[in-house]
Design a protein around this motif. Structure first.
Motif, mmCIF file in Angstrom:
data_model
loop_
_atom_site.group_PDB
_atom_site.id
_atom_site.type_symbol
_atom_site.label_atom_id
_atom_site.label_comp_id
_atom_site.label_asym_id
_atom_site.label_seq_id
_atom_site.Cartn_x
_atom_site.Cartn_y
_atom_site.Cartn_z
ATOM 1 N N ASP A 236 13.723 -29.631 8.114
ATOM 2 C CA ASP A 236 14.693 -29.719 9.144
ATOM 3 C C ASP A 236 13.875 -30.026 10.333
ATOM 4 O O ASP A 236 14.290 -31.171 11.227
ATOM 5 N N TRP A 237 12.590 -29.312 10.597
ATOM 6 C CA TRP A 237 11.788 -29.822 11.537
ATOM 7 C C TRP A 237 11.459 -31.361 11.331
ATOM 8 O O TRP A 237 11.106 -31.984 12.517
ATOM 9 N N LEU A 238 11.073 -31.745 10.206
ATOM 10 C CA LEU A 238 10.700 -33.245 9.917
ATOM 11 C C LEU A 238 11.880 -34.155 10.337
ATOM 12 O O LEU A 238 11.476 -35.408 10.205
ATOM 13 N N GLY A 239 13.028 -33.544 10.444
ATOM 14 C CA GLY A 239 14.202 -34.491 10.627
ATOM 15 C C GLY A 239 14.970 -34.986 9.490
ATOM 16 O O GLY A 239 15.907 -35.658 9.629
ATOM 17 N N ARG A 240 14.913 -34.197 8.154
ATOM 18 C CA ARG A 240 15.633 -34.560 7.074
ATOM 19 C C ARG A 240 16.859 -33.562 6.947
ATOM 20 O O ARG A 240 17.437 -33.366 5.907
ATOM 21 N N GLY A 241 17.156 -32.564 7.883
ATOM 22 C CA GLY A 241 18.200 -31.704 7.600
ATOM 23 C C GLY A 241 19.458 -32.181 7.240
ATOM 24 O O GLY A 241 20.210 -31.793 6.546
ATOM 25 N N GLU A 242 19.908 -33.200 7.958
ATOM 26 C CA GLU A 242 21.154 -33.824 7.501
ATOM 27 C C GLU A 242 21.296 -34.555 6.359
ATOM 28 O O GLU A 242 22.008 -34.390 5.611
ATOM 29 N N ALA A 243 20.223 -35.313 6.073
ATOM 30 C CA ALA A 243 20.317 -36.089 4.726
ATOM 31 C C ALA A 243 20.040 -35.102 3.576
ATOM 32 O O ALA A 243 20.401 -35.213 2.542
ATOM 33 N N LEU A 244 19.520 -34.015 3.731
ATOM 34 C CA LEU A 244 19.727 -32.769 2.748
ATOM 35 C C LEU A 244 20.784 -31.428 2.599
ATOM 36 O O LEU A 244 20.688 -30.781 2.000
ATOM 37 N N ARG A 245 21.540 -31.796 3.602
ATOM 38 C CA ARG A 245 22.619 -30.692 3.958
ATOM 39 C C ARG A 245 23.551 -30.742 2.573
ATOM 40 O O ARG A 245 23.750 -29.599 2.356
ATOM 41 N N LYS A 246 23.993 -31.763 1.886
ATOM 42 C CA LYS A 246 24.758 -31.674 1.184
ATOM 43 C C LYS A 246 24.232 -30.991 -0.115
ATOM 44 O O LYS A 246 24.861 -30.108 -0.959
ATOM 45 N N MET A 247 22.768 -31.267 -0.359
ATOM 46 C CA MET A 247 22.088 -30.569 -1.553
ATOM 47 C C MET A 247 22.099 -29.112 -1.192
ATOM 48 O O MET A 247 22.503 -28.534 -2.103
ATOM 49 N N HIS A 248 21.730 -28.980 -0.056
ATOM 50 C CA HIS A 248 21.728 -27.232 0.278
ATOM 51 C C HIS A 248 23.165 -26.469 0.157
ATOM 52 O O HIS A 248 23.089 -25.495 -0.632
ATOM 53 N N GLU A 249 24.214 -27.319 0.328
ATOM 54 C CA GLU A 249 25.668 -26.558 0.289
ATOM 55 C C GLU A 249 25.915 -26.400 -1.231
ATOM 56 O O GLU A 249 26.291 -25.483 -1.486
ATOM 57 N N LEU A 250 25.505 -27.555 -1.983
ATOM 58 C CA LEU A 250 26.117 -27.417 -3.421
ATOM 59 C C LEU A 250 24.749 -26.436 -4.056
ATOM 60 O O LEU A 250 25.255 -25.806 -5.098
ATOM 61 N N TRP A 251 23.691 -26.445 -3.666
ATOM 62 C CA TRP A 251 22.853 -25.394 -4.301
ATOM 63 C C TRP A 251 23.142 -24.025 -4.271
ATOM 64 O O TRP A 251 23.027 -23.093 -4.953
ATOM 65 N N ALA A 252 23.564 -23.927 -2.797
ATOM 66 C CA ALA A 252 23.897 -22.563 -2.618
ATOM 67 C C ALA A 252 25.403 -22.029 -3.211
ATOM 68 O O ALA A 252 25.648 -20.779 -3.392
ATOM 69 N N ALA A 253 26.169 -23.017 -3.638
ATOM 70 C CA ALA A 253 27.663 -22.789 -4.370
ATOM 71 C C ALA A 253 27.166 -22.833 -5.922
ATOM 72 O O ALA A 253 28.283 -22.429 -6.613
ATOM 73 N N GLY A 254 25.971 -22.897 -6.362
ATOM 74 C CA GLY A 254 25.471 -22.689 -7.781
ATOM 75 C C GLY A 254 25.715 -23.830 -8.586
ATOM 76 O O GLY A 254 25.500 -23.804 -9.666
ATOM 77 N N ASP A 255 25.743 -25.319 -7.818
ATOM 78 C CA ASP A 255 26.121 -26.383 -8.451
ATOM 79 C C ASP A 255 24.968 -26.973 -8.542
ATOM 80 O O ASP A 255 24.683 -27.870 -7.770
ATOM 81 N N ARG A 256 24.127 -26.911 -9.482
ATOM 82 C CA ARG A 256 22.836 -27.272 -9.479
ATOM 83 C C ARG A 256 22.626 -28.788 -9.989
ATOM 84 O O ARG A 256 22.145 -29.843 -9.245
ATOM 85 N N LYS A 257 23.549 -29.237 -10.778
ATOM 86 C CA LYS A 257 23.816 -30.649 -11.029
ATOM 87 C C LYS A 257 24.297 -31.504 -9.944
ATOM 88 O O LYS A 257 23.729 -32.529 -9.480
ATOM 89 N N GLY A 258 25.314 -30.996 -9.226
ATOM 90 C CA GLY A 258 25.676 -31.634 -8.033
ATOM 91 C C GLY A 258 24.734 -31.570 -6.843
ATOM 92 O O GLY A 258 24.756 -32.691 -6.138
ATOM 93 N N ALA A 259 23.777 -30.463 -6.779
ATOM 94 C CA ALA A 259 22.881 -30.718 -5.667
ATOM 95 C C ALA A 259 21.836 -31.812 -5.990
ATOM 96 O O ALA A 259 21.445 -32.452 -5.126
ATOM 97 N N ASN A 260 21.499 -32.045 -7.234
ATOM 98 C CA ASN A 260 20.371 -33.212 -7.641
ATOM 99 C C ASN A 260 21.036 -34.472 -7.260
ATOM 100 O O ASN A 260 20.572 -35.230 -6.741
#
Length: 316
Positions: A236-260
């Protein structure tokens, strides 16, 4: 001078089978060998072997967690390696992660900044041969004194990602160790520590021209690491928060394949060095050109011969 490091031990290679390669590292142009500590080899044993096989190399831990050994044991381990490799050992310490500290080592992961600061201050005193009795914020020590004090105390570096820890490293330690950054991120990190503090970074290198295979491996590593809160905050501090937002959402939902799958190619290519050995060397050099003092290669498995890959990635 830019140093050039390699992470040992190499994946899949027995510890004792490293001797021939490590003996050759200085002639190949490598200046450093650094270890890690998660669930493989401990951080000190590979370096102790390397200290006898290649006396020219600087050796460093990147990193030893401050929670998984008591302060006295950490001082003893560091002192022993400093004795085996006089003036060539760098003790890198840091918080590690709640998984390693709590889930695997049954220790409480609490007050990471303060615990790191307190451990650094204790180690400074202990490795100088002082008898230490002190009440630190996160632990207390009574009458500890090393029986074998190294003639030259090792340098101590801190694992640091964000401004607070980076500034602590600049103020009280002998350097900062970081990882999971792109060449273009180096100036932002460097700005927090100033121009004269050594900055070390482990860089994941996958020497293959099969970009899809490299990105697949990179995505698995990125989702495993960057979903850890401290790394999420770092990016987030480096500026990739938005680029990684979808990964974090899917990971939190338990969708590891989707997060990747949600990790953009651009992010993988920023954080994982891949391509031909020549392309990888150029990319590594770009880290140095942007202000990194010591790039430390972490060789990712490609199915190739790791010793040959280490040779191919040596500086030219």
């Amino acid at each position: 001078m830019t140093r050039w490091g390699i992470t040992i031990p190499l994946t899949g290679v027995p510890l004792t089978a490293h001797r021939e390669l490590i003996e050759r590292l200085p002639d190949l142009g490598y200046t450093d060998a650094w270890s890690a500590e998660t669930a493989g080899a401990d951080a000190f044993s590979p370096l102790l072997l390397a200290s006898q096989w290649a006396p020219q190399l600087r050796l460093g831990t990147a990193i030893v967690p401050v929670y998984t050994r008591g302060p006295g044991l950490l001082a003893m381990s560091a002192a022993a390696l400093a004795e085996a490799a006089p003036e060539r050992f760098v003790l890198g310490i840091g918080t590690s992660s709640p998984v390693i500290v709590s889930n695997w080592n049954a220790a409480e992961f609490a007050k990471p900044y303060q615990r790191t600061r307190d451990t650094l201050r204790f180690l400074r005193s202990a490795l100088a041969g002082e008898k230490v009795s002190a009440e630190y914020e996160t632990f207390s020590v009574s009458k500890f004194k090393l029986e074998r004090v190294p003639e030259v105390a090792p340098r101590i570096m801190l694992a640091a990602l964000r401004p607070g820890m980076l500034r602590l490293a600049a103020k009280e330690a002998d350097g900062a160790i970081t990882n999971w950054l792109a060449p273009t991120d180096v100036p932002k990190v460097r700005a927090e520590i100033g121009p004269d503090v050594e900055l070390v970074a482990r860089i994941f290198v996958c020497p293959t021209e099969d970009a899809s295979a490299a990105r697949a491996l990179g995505r698995m590593l990125i989702s495993s690491y960057l979903t850890v809160p401290v790394y999420a905050a770092f990016h987030d501090w480096l500026g990739r928060g938005e680029a990684l937002r979808k990964m974090h959402e899917l990971w939190a939902a338990g969708d590891r394949k989707g997060a990747n799958a949600a990790i953009p190619d651009e992010v993988v290519d920023d954080l994982i060095v891949h391509g031909s050995p020549e392309a990888c060397r150029e990319r590594l050099q770009s880290y140095a050109d942007n202000g990194l003092d010591t790039p430390v290669i972490a060789l990712l498995p490609t199915g190739g011969n790791p010793a040959e890959q280490v040779e191919a990635l040596a500086p030219r």
